[in-house]
Design a protein around this motif. Structure first.
Motif, PDB file in Angstrom:
ATOM      1  N   ASP A 661       0.808  -1.228   0.000  1.00 40.13           N
ATOM      2  CA  ASP A 661       0.000   0.000   0.000  1.00 40.13           C
ATOM      3  C   ASP A 661       0.839   1.275   0.000  1.00 40.13           C
ATOM      4  O   ASP A 661       0.300   2.361   0.182  1.00 40.13           O
ATOM      5  CB  ASP A 661      -0.959   0.040   1.210  1.00 40.13           C
ATOM      6  N   ARG A 662       2.146   1.181  -0.191  1.00 37.91           N
ATOM      7  CA  ARG A 662       2.967   2.391  -0.244  1.00 37.91           C
ATOM      8  C   ARG A 662       3.073   2.878  -1.683  1.00 37.91           C
ATOM      9  O   ARG A 662       3.558   2.165  -2.550  1.00 37.91           O
ATOM     10  CB  ARG A 662       4.363   2.133   0.308  1.00 37.91           C
ATOM     11  N   LEU A 663       2.595   4.089  -1.913  1.00 39.58           N
ATOM     12  CA  LEU A 663       2.710   4.721  -3.228  1.00 39.58           C
ATOM     13  C   LEU A 663       3.493   6.030  -3.157  1.00 39.58           C
ATOM     14  O   LEU A 663       3.825   6.601  -4.184  1.00 39.58           O
ATOM     15  CB  LEU A 663       1.312   4.981  -3.819  1.00 39.58           C
ATOM     16  N   ASP A 664       3.720   6.506  -1.945  1.00 39.20           N
ATOM     17  CA  ASP A 664       4.524   7.711  -1.746  1.00 39.20           C
ATOM     18  C   ASP A 664       5.870   7.278  -1.182  1.00 39.20           C
ATOM     19  O   ASP A 664       5.966   6.792  -0.062  1.00 39.20           O
ATOM     20  CB  ASP A 664       3.815   8.653  -0.772  1.00 39.20           C
ATOM     21  N   PHE A 665       6.922   7.452  -1.975  1.00 41.56           N
ATOM     22  CA  PHE A 665       8.246   6.980  -1.585  1.00 41.56           C
ATOM     23  C   PHE A 665       9.146   8.111  -1.112  1.00 41.56           C
ATOM     24  O   PHE A 665      10.352   7.926  -0.971  1.00 41.56           O
ATOM     25  CB  PHE A 665       8.913   6.263  -2.766  1.00 41.56           C
ATOM     26  N   SER A 666       8.569   9.272  -0.873  1.00 39.79           N
ATOM     27  CA  SER A 666       9.385  10.400  -0.435  1.00 39.79           C
ATOM     28  C   SER A 666       9.824  10.202   1.012  1.00 39.79           C
ATOM     29  O   SER A 666       9.101   9.615   1.821  1.00 39.79           O
ATOM     30  CB  SER A 666       8.587  11.703  -0.563  1.00 39.79           C
ATOM     31  N   PRO A 667      11.021  10.693   1.365  1.00 35.39           N
ATOM     32  CA  PRO A 667      11.465  10.618   2.763  1.00 35.39           C
ATOM     33  C   PRO A 667      10.799  11.701   3.598  1.00 35.39           C
ATOM     34  O   PRO A 667      10.082  12.560   3.076  1.00 35.39           O
ATOM     35  CB  PRO A 667      12.971  10.841   2.646  1.00 35.39           C
ATOM     36  N   LYS A 668      11.051  11.642   4.884  1.00 40.86           N
ATOM     37  CA  LYS A 668      10.472  12.647   5.782  1.00 40.86           C
ATOM     38  C   LYS A 668      11.074  14.020   5.490  1.00 40.86           C
ATOM     39  O   LYS A 668      12.138  14.142   4.883  1.00 40.86           O
ATOM     40  CB  LYS A 668      10.741  12.266   7.234  1.00 40.86           C
TER      41      LYS A 668
END
Length: 961
Positions: A661-668
């Motif tokens: 379910d992860r589609l946003d791979f940006s870091p914090k």
């Protein structure tokens, strides 16, 4: 009240379900050899809700007395679990301990030590004498020490709770790989920005091919027509280069050439050996001079190169494809660069018939033009045999320096031999003097023997001695004569060596002068070398909301980066001597060290540059990572872009980590500084997602207007928001440097709770008398404005439509669209006349009314820095309320009351509007503390007299469950 009970029930249920026992903390204090200990036990219902129990060393729960003197266990719950809240509860709990022996205060050390926490710093100042600064300093010092003790306990349990619930984990977002040795590019061509130049050339070439309408004859005809180019491209040598024939690579005759070169070198060495009588002493010099003779054609033995049709080695051999601009088009246009683009366009049309064909073709043309431009510039660099001539003269100079060095060594060795010979001769001179003296003494002895008539002494001793001394003297004189002759001969040889050394030193200077003149004559081609080697010293990346908001790369320009393969191909095609016998890597390094080269690039080499991005770069989705190669960083001098640096030269790769379910791979959100401590030199760093405890944040607002009992704004409002990156693309806007825009960058989901007062606020319907068929009746009604004002809870989403960013003036303009669903409690209370109780009312109905708001949203954000900022917002909205039997929903109360035909008033669906000004302040960029101020005015079109305002202060907290 129902809402409060529901929330409380949820916390209780979740707390009971998730309750976990934590490790106890041993809290000990000592004073005057006496030690007191309290065991602090804890059970966590959640990461943010912990119940504590105090026990003694015997594991007995400590007691306290309530008002009725009943003893109860000392247990307290801390929610939310913050340091201040925990400190207050702990101090109160310890001070409430029931002492078993009043005479012997069992926990007096604790109560005395924690006493400073019960008063403020102002109390400390009041307690201290006005003249006693030392006493005040002591009080403040004790307070700091006590605060630190309690802080240690808080951090102990906070860490345990995090571990117990595995809550503050930071999932890995991906692995970022970076480079520290990169290639940068000059950013202007013929005085035009590189990007603009290729855009114009691409457009011209594309139109030229498309206008040919699939006919190559038309295309060839257009190429030969004069004036077909735009003004900014007239006479452009690069276009002339593109229309030249692409030459084929020369045949590889290396083996044949090397074979003849080896034979000629052998013959040249033999020839030189015959010229040097002592050739065995000059082997190194003979070999070096033989190579020099072959490279300068100054041969003592002629041996021509092969000159057959299949073994061509003359200077007329075909040059490599990197020197194409020097050639003439003697064959058909079929082999030109532009012809290749025409063929590609035809094949693209056959494969892809969509409307994107031209766009795809333009991208291909632009990429090819950039590639061919580098080829063209390297060809310019080698025009006029620059590459061949430089390396040839450099090779000859190096040979002369080696020969000079060899002669210097011979001279040094000879001088050392002369010194040794003179030393030996000096010894012989001393020996000669000694022998002569001995002969004189021997003659005296002989004379004395003759006088004494001792012939036997003379014959047996003195005569043989005299003979031996005379022989030694003759031998010694011979050694002296030979030594002097050798010294004289070696002196003459040294003079010859010195003449030869000077000769080759002068030749080396001559070749260096040739190099200097060559560089000076070709300075225009050299200075235009497009690529440079750049050593990265520091990379700083600001990740923010799924974007690389800022990236700065600093370092030093080392030297121009020359296409070594192109130069090697050119040298190889010429079959020059030095190609076989030179270390070209050393020659390349020497090129950058040439005095004239350093002078040409004195303002560039070793100069520090800073590269920045012009606008935010998407860093969230898979396509964002694939598109990194399309972004460029620039080094500015004033408004001029001096160098460009492709982003993928620095961020070589980003490998996102997959989870269900992860589609946003940006870091914090963070500022990352590279390079890190990297002992393995793998140039990579692990980027993590945000902590789980910081995924959701809530803003708690208190409204000053809500303090008035007559105002229904709500004393406390809670807003929970979550922003999610969507299409993380930003594009240049062209209105000033770094201005940019983007579409659908984010969506904001929000939930608002309001009216959390001591008494729930309810919307009372209003009454209006009307006449139908001359009969009076009462109409119930409420206005849209009152519905908004009395709204208890709402949920909704705001979708960013377009945003315009102007970093130079620190502002961003955003246009959003949103929808909200809200609930309002509407009641109808009628007073009932009663003499005994005149305040009695009767409730006719109570109803939760649904409401939907649709709106555009215009926001002007002011972003000076991370610690404070503000915004202006205008939000007109359309309010949709379902029909209700109990009352009418109207836009304007005045129009409803004044219009005899109330059905007309009900058709009035004008929009309400809200004006808002907000600001925030955070003491530290690394702190979770953030304070807000917000002023809102909501009104109808008659805003002067019909509207309500909210003056709110807020605080942000993170929701931990």
């Amino acid at each position: 009240m129902k809402l409060k009970l529901t929330i409380l029930l949820l916390f209780v249920v979740f707390g009971l379900h998730a309750q976990k026992e934590l490790q106890p903390y041993t809290f000990s204090l000592s004073e005057k050899e006496k030690t007191e200990t309290i065991m602090i036990y804890a059970s966590a219902e959640s990461i943010n809700s912990i119940t504590f129990t105090l026990k003694n060393e015997k594991n007995e729960t400590l007691k306290t007395k309530k008002d009725n003197s009943e003893e109860v266990d000392i247990t307290f719950k801390v929610f939310p679990f913050t340091e201040n809240s925990f400190r207050t509860h702990l101090v109160e709990a310890i001070n409430s301990i029931e002492e078993k022996d009043e005479a012997n205060k069992e926990y007096n050390i604790f109560k005395t030590t924690l006493a400073p926490l019960k008063q403020t710093e102002e109390d400390d100042k009041a307690s201290a004498d006005d003249d006693s600064k030392e006493q005040l300093a002591s009080l403040l010092s004790n307070r700091k020490k006590t605060v630190q003790r309690v802080r240690n306990i808080f951090q102990f349990f906070d860490a345990l709770a995090i571990t117990a619930f595995q809550y503050d984990t930071e999932p890995v977002a991906g692995i970022l790989k970076y480079e520290q040795s990169v290639i940068i590019r000059k950013n202007n061509i013929n005085g035009i920005d590189t990007k603009d130049y290729f855009k114009k050339v691409t457009k011209h070439v594309t139109n030229l091919i498309i206008k040919a309408k699939d006919s190559k004859e038309n295309f060839l005809q257009n190429l030969n027509q004069e004036g077909t180019t735009k003004n900014y491209l007239d006479g452009d040598p690069f276009l002339a280069f593109l229309t030249n024939k692409i030459e084929v690579k020369a045949d590889d005759n290396d083996y044949i050439y090397k074979r003849y070169y080896s034979k000629n070198l052998e013959n040249e060495i033999n020839c030189l050996k015959n010229q040097f009588p002592e050739s065995e002493k000059l082997t190194e010099i003979i070999q070096l001079r033989a190579k020099l003779n072959l490279s300068t054609l100054d041969k003592c033995h002629e041996a021509p190169y092969p000159n057959t049709s299949s073994e061509t080695t003359s200077s007329e051999s075909t040059t490599s494809g990197t020197n194409k601009s020097n050639t003439t088009t003697t064959e058909t246009i079929e082999d030109t660069y532009l012809s290749k683009l025409f063929d590609y366009y035809q094949s693209l049309k056959r494969i892809n018939t969509s409307s994107k064909t031209k766009s795809i073709f333009e991208i291909h043309v632009s990429n090819k033009l950039k590639e061919w431009y580098a080829t063209y510039k390297f060809g310019e660099f080698m025009k006029g045999e620059l590459a061949n001539n430089y390396f040839k003269e450099k090779y000859r100079k190096n040979l002369c320096e080696k020969i000079e060095s060899a002669y210097s060594k011979l001279i040094d060795d000879s001088n050392k031999k002369i010194a040794n010979l003179k030393k030996e001769t000096s010894k012989y001179e001393k020996t000669k003097d000694s022998l002569t003296q001995q002969l004189l003494l021997n003659d005296v002895d002989i004379k004395n023997a003759l006088v004494s008539k001792n012939q036997n002494l003379i014959d047996s001793y003195l005569t043989p001695k005299q003979t031996k001394l005379q022989e030694l003297l003759v031998e010694n004189k011979t050694n002296i004569t030979n030594g002097e002759a050798t010294v004289k001969e070696m002196g003459s040889r040294i003079k010859a060596y010195e003449i030869s050394r000077i000769k080759f030193a002068d030749k080396a200077k001559g070749f260096q002068n040739d190099i200097n003149f060559l560089i000076a004559q070709r300075s225009n081609q050299i200075v235009d070398i497009p690529f440079w080697k750049f050593d990265v010293e520091n990379i700083e990346i600001d990740f923010n909301d799924g974007f690389i908001e800022h990236i700065t790369v600093t370092g030093k320009a080392v030297h121009p980066e020359i296409d070594k393969i192109a130069i090697l191909n050119s040298i190889k095609a010429k079959h020059e001597v030095f190609y076989t016998d030179v270390n070209l890597d050393d020659a390349f390094k020497g090129f950058y060290q040439e005095p004239y080269i350093k002078d040409i690039f004195k303002d560039t080499m070793k100069k520090e540059y800073k590269f920045d991005n012009e606008f935010p770069i998407g860093f969230s989705s898979k396509t964002d990572f694939a598109d990194l190669k399309g972004y460029t960083l620039y080094a500015f001098e004033g408004f001029e872009k001096v160098f460009s640096l492709p982003l993928n030269n620095v961020i070589s790769l980003y490998i996102q980590r997959h989870q269900n379910d992860r589609l946003d791979f940006s870091p914090k959100d963070q500022v990352l500084t590279l390079p890190l401590d990297d002992p393995d030199k793998n140039h990579q760093v692990e980027l993590k997602k945000e902590k789980s405890s910081k995924i959701l944040n809530a803003k708690i607002f208190t409204d000053f207007n809500g303090l008035k009992e007559s105002e229904p704004n709500g004393l406390v409002q809670i807003e929970i928001e979550k922003q999610i990156p969507l299409w993380t693309k930003r594009m240049p806007l062209g209105l000033g440097r770094s201005s940019n825009y983007g579409f659908a960058n984010y969506a904001v989901f929000n939930l608002t709770w309001a009216k959390l007062n001591e008494e729930d606020r309810e919307l009372q319907v209003k009454k209006a008398e009307s006449f139908v068929n001359n009969e009076s009746q009462i109409d119930n009604y409420i206005t849209y404005l009152d519905l908004i004002r009395y709204e208890n809870v709402s949920v909704g989403v705001d979708l960013n439509i377009v945003s315009f960013d102007f970093p130079l003036i620190k502002t961003r303009l955003e246009l959003n669209g949103g929808v909200h669903y809200g609930r309002v409690k509407v009641v109808d209370d009628i007073p009932v006349a009663d003499e005994q109780n005149p305040e009695t009312t009767t409730r006719l109905f109570e109803k939760d009314v649904n409401m939907i708001r649709l709106y555009p949203d215009v926001i002007l954000r002011i972003r000076p820095e991370e610690r404070f900022g503000g915004y202006l917002r205008f939000r007109p909205f359309r309010t949709i309320v379902p029909d209700n039997e109990e009352f009418f929903s109207v836009y304007s109360a005045e129009d409803f009351l004044e219009n005899p035909n109330r059905s007309e008033a009900l058709k009035d669906q004008r929009w309400l509007q809200r004006y808002e000004f907000g600001a925030f302040y955070t003491p530290s960029a690394d702190s979770d503390n953030k304070f807000f101020f917000r002023y809102r005015y909501t009104n109808t079109s008659k805003w002067e007299t019909n509207g309500y305002s909210e003056i709110q202060l807020g605080y942000q907290i993170y929701l931990k469950f």
